[in-house]
Scaffold this active site. Structure first.
Site, PDB file in Angstrom:
ATOM      1  N   ASP A  77      45.161  49.787  52.722  1.00 38.19           N
ATOM      2  CA  ASP A  77      45.613  49.590  54.097  1.00 38.19           C
ATOM      3  C   ASP A  77      45.911  48.133  54.415  1.00 38.19           C
ATOM      4  O   ASP A  77      46.675  47.842  55.338  1.00 38.19           O
ATOM      5  CB  ASP A  77      44.563  50.110  55.078  1.00 38.19           C
ATOM      6  CG  ASP A  77      44.574  51.624  55.213  1.00 38.19           C
ATOM      7  OD1 ASP A  77      45.537  52.246  54.728  1.00 38.19           O
ATOM      8  OD2 ASP A  77      43.633  52.181  55.807  1.00 38.19           O
ATOM      9  N   GLU A  86      31.330  43.034  50.843  1.00 40.67           N
ATOM     10  CA  GLU A  86      31.465  43.976  51.957  1.00 40.67           C
ATOM     11  C   GLU A  86      30.742  43.433  53.179  1.00 40.67           C
ATOM     12  O   GLU A  86      29.575  43.056  53.100  1.00 40.67           O
ATOM     13  CB  GLU A  86      30.886  45.337  51.560  1.00 40.67           C
ATOM     14  CG  GLU A  86      30.706  46.323  52.688  1.00 40.67           C
ATOM     15  CD  GLU A  86      31.975  46.609  53.469  1.00 40.67           C
ATOM     16  OE1 GLU A  86      31.900  46.623  54.714  1.00 40.67           O
ATOM     17  OE2 GLU A  86      33.038  46.803  52.841  1.00 40.67           O
ATOM     18  N   TYR A 140      40.014  71.681  57.909  1.00 40.33           N
ATOM     19  CA  TYR A 140      39.654  72.240  56.608  1.00 40.33           C
ATOM     20  C   TYR A 140      38.147  72.158  56.449  1.00 40.33           C
ATOM     21  O   TYR A 140      37.487  71.311  57.060  1.00 40.33           O
ATOM     22  CB  TYR A 140      40.362  71.507  55.464  1.00 40.33           C
ATOM     23  CG  TYR A 140      40.329  69.999  55.536  1.00 40.33           C
ATOM     24  CD1 TYR A 140      39.240  69.275  55.049  1.00 40.33           C
ATOM     25  CD2 TYR A 140      41.399  69.295  56.088  1.00 40.33           C
ATOM     26  CE1 TYR A 140      39.215  67.901  55.112  1.00 40.33           C
ATOM     27  CE2 TYR A 140      41.383  67.911  56.162  1.00 40.33           C
ATOM     28  CZ  TYR A 140      40.290  67.217  55.667  1.00 40.33           C
ATOM     29  OH  TYR A 140      40.269  65.847  55.744  1.00 40.33           O
TER      30      TYR A 140
END
Length: 393
Positions: free
Chosen positions: A299, A32, A219
């Site tokens: 993605d 990462e 929400y």
């Protein structure tokens, strides 16, 4: 000891893939680029198709305390707040095998990170990014850039789970025709304190407001303490407002005046202290995700607009399929990756197309909007929900 499978990117998809592949008996090195694995504040909807997979990864006990289970989805006419259909979600677990849930993205990512950190077959390296690589002789030799310099690593396979602007995809498909392009849509996101919203909008329900050329989704999160709100507008040119990285609620509400939103929706927008700018990009659809011992996920493989709330869910589906491809004893990496690709390519492409069509449907105006609203009323909440059985089952 065999060389690990390197996964580039420790987002929702990368962490899920690490867990799925490790459960299939493979070593994983998760790389990462951020110094710390953390998500900035935003809500995330996890539909039953992904919820079943997370439960199958053994995460149900850890996820339940940080999830909020909405009771319904209200589809509203944006100019007056009229509820066109109410989708009752109470029977979702019985029908689909898992409930609809919403999370603060950081909470879901932390659960996945804790599980990956605890797994003996997963190593996590932060502050490092995958650079160029060479795939030959059944191995991947890649260069990982970190604070100490460049390290050359030999991996048995490489998974690019590094997002829409994937560096792995860029090396796999080094052509300008594959570059991300602006979708014509821009989102603004904010977390609004629940006490700043009207009582009607604090219910444990998802709300979708339809306006000509725009829509709003909101929400509650974190046991109802905050409300996640996303405003999405059609903005043909990327430069329109792109230099503005954030807006206060009053300013965003003024920019929304041309859509004539209902007063209670205006009040909700005004209650957001800081709205973050989020232009939506797309990439050309791929005919393949894999080349030899290198593949893509989430993605990086199939970016999609968020109108079916399936971006993270499809990355989680990818992760499950990738892990399943390794369950065959002694399977070669190239074979596992091609099996994974075949199992996912058509479905992911269908979700990408359906997500874009959904956005067009949401943003209808004039007679098109009137016809859409009549159709929603005719279908009713049950029909609207069951129309997506293909997705949730």
């Amino acid at each position: 000891m065999s060389a690990p499978i390197v996964i580039a990117g420790a987002g929702i998809g990368g962490l899920s893939a690490a867990l799925a592949v490790a459960r299939a008996g493979r070593r994983v090195l998760l790389v990462e680029r951020a110094a710390r694995i953390e998500e900035v504040g935003a809500g995330l909807q996890i539909a039953p198709n992904a919820g079943r997979i997370l439960a199958g990864l053994g995460l149900e006990a850890a996820l339940a305390p940080v999830a909020l289970q909405p009771q319904a989805i209200n589809v509203r006419r944006g100019r007056d707040g009229t509820v066109l259909a109410r989708l009752d979600l109470a029977g979702a677990r019985a029908r689909y095998g898992a409930p609809f849930r919403v999370y603060h993205r950081a909470d879901l990512q932390q659960v996945l990170l804790d599980a990956a950190s605890a797994h003996p077959a997963i190593e996590i390296r932060t502050g490092a990014r995958v650079g160029d690589f060479d795939d030959r002789d059944g191995m991947v030799r890649l260069r990982v850039h970190g604070e100490a310099g460049v390290e050359e690593i030999t991996a048995s396979g490489l998974v690019g789970a590094d997002g829409q602007r994937s560096a792995v995809r860029g090396h796999l498909l080094p052509t300008e025709r594959d570059a991300p392009f602006y979708s014509g849509l821009t989102a603004w996101r904010a977390l609004v304190p629940a006490e700043a919203a009207s009582a009607a909008l604090r219910a444990r329900e998802n709300n979708l407001w339809l306006l000509p050329g725009a829509h709003v989704v909101h929400y509650p999160l974190r046991d109802g303490a905050v409300i996640n709100v996303v405003v999405i507008v059609s903005t043909p040119r990327q430069g329109d407002g792109a230099a503005i990285l954030s807006l206060d609620g009053a300013t965003l509400a003024r920019t929304m005046e041309r859509y004539r939103p209902a007063p209670e929706l205006v009040a909700l927008i005004e209650a957001g202290a800081a709205w973050r700018h989020w232009p939506l990009f797309a990439r050309p659809p791929l005919k393949f995700w894999s080349r030899g011992a290198v593949t893509l996920l989430g993605d990086a493989a199939h970016p999609m607009v968020p109108f079916l709330a399936q971006g993270a869910a499809q990355a989680i589906e990818d992760a499950e399929a990738l892990g399943r491809a390794f369950l065959q004893l002694g399977v070669r990496i190239e074979t596992a990756f091609s099996t994974y690709e075949r199992s996912r390519l058509a479905r992911a492409a269908r979700v990408v197309r359906a997500s874009r069509r959904q956005g067009d449907y949401f943003h209808l105006g004039g007679l098109g909007a009137a016809g859409r609203d009549l159709a929603i009323r005719a279908l009713g909440g049950r029909g609207m929900l069951w129309r997506n059985d293909w997705l949730y089952r």
